[in-house]
Enzyme design. Structure first.
Site, PDB file in Angstrom:
ATOM      1  N   ARG A  96     -10.231   5.211   6.007  1.00 16.97           N
ATOM      2  CA  ARG A  96     -10.269   4.298   7.150  1.00 16.97           C
ATOM      3  C   ARG A  96      -9.995   5.036   8.456  1.00 16.97           C
ATOM      4  O   ARG A  96     -10.647   4.774   9.472  1.00 16.97           O
ATOM      5  CB  ARG A  96      -9.256   3.173   6.930  1.00 16.97           C
ATOM      6  CG  ARG A  96      -9.583   2.303   5.724  1.00 16.97           C
ATOM      7  CD  ARG A  96      -8.409   1.459   5.260  1.00 16.97           C
ATOM      8  NE  ARG A  96      -7.981   0.502   6.279  1.00 16.97           N
ATOM      9  CZ  ARG A  96      -6.942  -0.319   6.135  1.00 16.97           C
ATOM     10  NH1 ARG A  96      -6.225  -0.275   5.011  1.00 16.97           N
ATOM     11  NH2 ARG A  96      -6.620  -1.144   7.090  1.00 16.97           N
ATOM     12  N   ILE A 155      -4.539   1.644  -4.413  1.00 21.66           N
ATOM     13  CA  ILE A 155      -5.547   1.461  -3.372  1.00 21.66           C
ATOM     14  C   ILE A 155      -5.070   0.330  -2.473  1.00 21.66           C
ATOM     15  O   ILE A 155      -4.250  -0.496  -2.880  1.00 21.66           O
ATOM     16  CB  ILE A 155      -6.960   1.168  -3.940  1.00 21.66           C
ATOM     17  CG1 ILE A 155      -6.953  -0.093  -4.817  1.00 21.66           C
ATOM     18  CG2 ILE A 155      -7.496   2.347  -4.704  1.00 21.66           C
ATOM     19  CD1 ILE A 155      -8.358  -0.489  -5.294  1.00 21.66           C
ATOM     20  N   ASP A 156      -5.566   0.306  -1.246  1.00 21.38           N
ATOM     21  CA  ASP A 156      -5.107  -0.682  -0.274  1.00 21.38           C
ATOM     22  C   ASP A 156      -5.385  -2.102  -0.746  1.00 21.38           C
ATOM     23  O   ASP A 156      -6.341  -2.359  -1.493  1.00 21.38           O
ATOM     24  CB  ASP A 156      -5.791  -0.463   1.082  1.00 21.38           C
ATOM     25  CG  ASP A 156      -5.416   0.862   1.718  1.00 21.38           C
ATOM     26  OD1 ASP A 156      -4.371   1.424   1.343  1.00 21.38           O
ATOM     27  OD2 ASP A 156      -6.171   1.329   2.588  1.00 21.38           O
ATOM     28  N   ARG A 157      -4.593  -3.031  -0.233  1.00 20.43           N
ATOM     29  CA  ARG A 157      -4.724  -4.441  -0.614  1.00 20.43           C
ATOM     30  C   ARG A 157      -6.143  -4.974  -0.372  1.00 20.43           C
ATOM     31  O   ARG A 157      -6.710  -5.672  -1.211  1.00 20.43           O
ATOM     32  CB  ARG A 157      -3.711  -5.271   0.179  1.00 20.43           C
ATOM     33  CG  ARG A 157      -3.794  -6.770  -0.095  1.00 20.43           C
ATOM     34  CD  ARG A 157      -2.779  -7.519   0.747  1.00 20.43           C
ATOM     35  NE  ARG A 157      -2.847  -8.946   0.485  1.00 20.43           N
ATOM     36  CZ  ARG A 157      -2.053  -9.845   1.072  1.00 20.43           C
ATOM     37  NH1 ARG A 157      -1.139  -9.453   1.950  1.00 20.43           N
ATOM     38  NH2 ARG A 157      -2.157 -11.123   0.789  1.00 20.43           N
TER      39      ARG A 157
END
Length: 315
Positions: free
Chosen positions: A243, A144-146
């Site tokens: 997003r 998953i994204d930072r």
């Protein structure tokens, strides 16, 4: 400068190790050795499987005997082991929401990458390995994204990794995120199907007819004066998918530094938000050993809960 010198190793491959490529196996065995060195010793024939040379793409089989040669490398002073006393590292121990002999599930805080690289000294997986030095095997099942918080699956056995990744490939894993988006989302907008294309230079993702098919399902959880709390479920697993799909509909996520809207960020800052409001809240999958259906929930951090309370009060 000091030197790292590994010793020659002989490893017998069991069922749990079988199926992985020799290069990936070596990178896991030689954790402090650069990838370039790993490929060099394979290319030069210094790595032997059953006393024979192999190529980097060779897949290990149960019963194989692997000889890993000694490797000498200059160690830079700053390349010290990750300290388990670092606040971010120590915090992860309290964020483990499920663990058994096969897997570990982390409620990853926002701001911590899932792995090190690109100028980052460490990520969640390196921190977990520092916290669990006795663990023989710890590998990310997915990413998953930072800046996204929430559920992150980590396999503790190679058999569990293979089983769980197969579920992701076959799209039998159900994931649900909470996202705070700009404006009033129409409840009738339940599915966004828009192909996504990633720019390999800057990693920006855009909707593009030449991109990969992508689908996200949405459900309105709560409507506020100038924002909407959504439940988002990605059917495909493209980079930045939720997003970009929310941006594409005209409702970017709060505090998204790539696809967001600064006016919306300024509005949500008034109620205390200062991070990307995207949280991986729920996951449903099949346990790799028991075959039982697992449903895991990860709570939002108190900061996000307070933001929602203030938005409700403002309505």
């Amino acid at each position: 400068m000091s030197e790292i010198r590994t010793k020659v190793q002989f490893v017998d491959i069991d069922d749990d190790m079988a199926g992985q490529r020799i290069d990936n196996f070596l990178r896991n065995q030689l954790k402090n050795i650069p990838k370039s060195v790993v490929y060099r010793i394979v290319r030069k024939g210094e790595v032997r499987v059953n006393k024979k040379r192999v190529k980097a793409e060779y897949k290990l089989q149960a019963g194989d005997s692997v000889r890993i040669p000694p490797v000498t490398l200059e160690e830079k002073q700053e390349d010290t082991p990750i300290s388990t006393k670092l606040n971010q590292v120590a915090e992860l121990e309290s964020q483990i929401i499920y663990e058994d002999d096969h897997l570990l599930i982390l409620n990853k805080p926002s701001g911590i990458a899932v792995h090190g690289g690109s100028g980052l000294k460490f990520g969640a997986i390196e921190a977990l390995r520092a916290l669990r030095p006795q663990a023989r095997f710890l590998e990310l099942v997915h990413r998953i994204d930072r800046d996204t918080s929430g559920i992150l699956l980590v396999a503790k056995k190679r058999s569990a990794l293979r089983h769980l990744q197969a579920q992701f490939r076959e799209k039998t894993v159900q994931k649900y995120y909470y996202a705070l988006v700009m404006g009033k989302w129409k409840p009738s907008c339940r599915v966004v199907k828009a192909p996504l294309l990633k720019n390999e230079v800057n990693s920006i993702v855009r909707v593009n007819p030449n991109g990969k098919p992508s689908e996200t399902r949405f459900k309105v959880i709560e409507s506020f004066e100038q924002a909407t709390l959504l439940q988002a479920s990605p059917i495909t697993g493209r980079t930045h998918q939720i997003r970009v799909h929310t941006q594409y509909t005209g409702h970017p996520i709060a505090w998204d530094d790539r696809y967001g809207d600064r006016r919306f960020d300024a509005y949500t800052a008034k109620v205390g938000l200062d991070r990307l409001f995207l949280h991986a809240a729920n996951i449903i999958f099949t346990h790799p050993a028991s075959d039982e259906k697992m449903e895991i929930h990860a709570q939002m951090e108190p900061k996000l809960q307070q933001v929602l309370k203030k938005l409700i009060a403002a309505v």
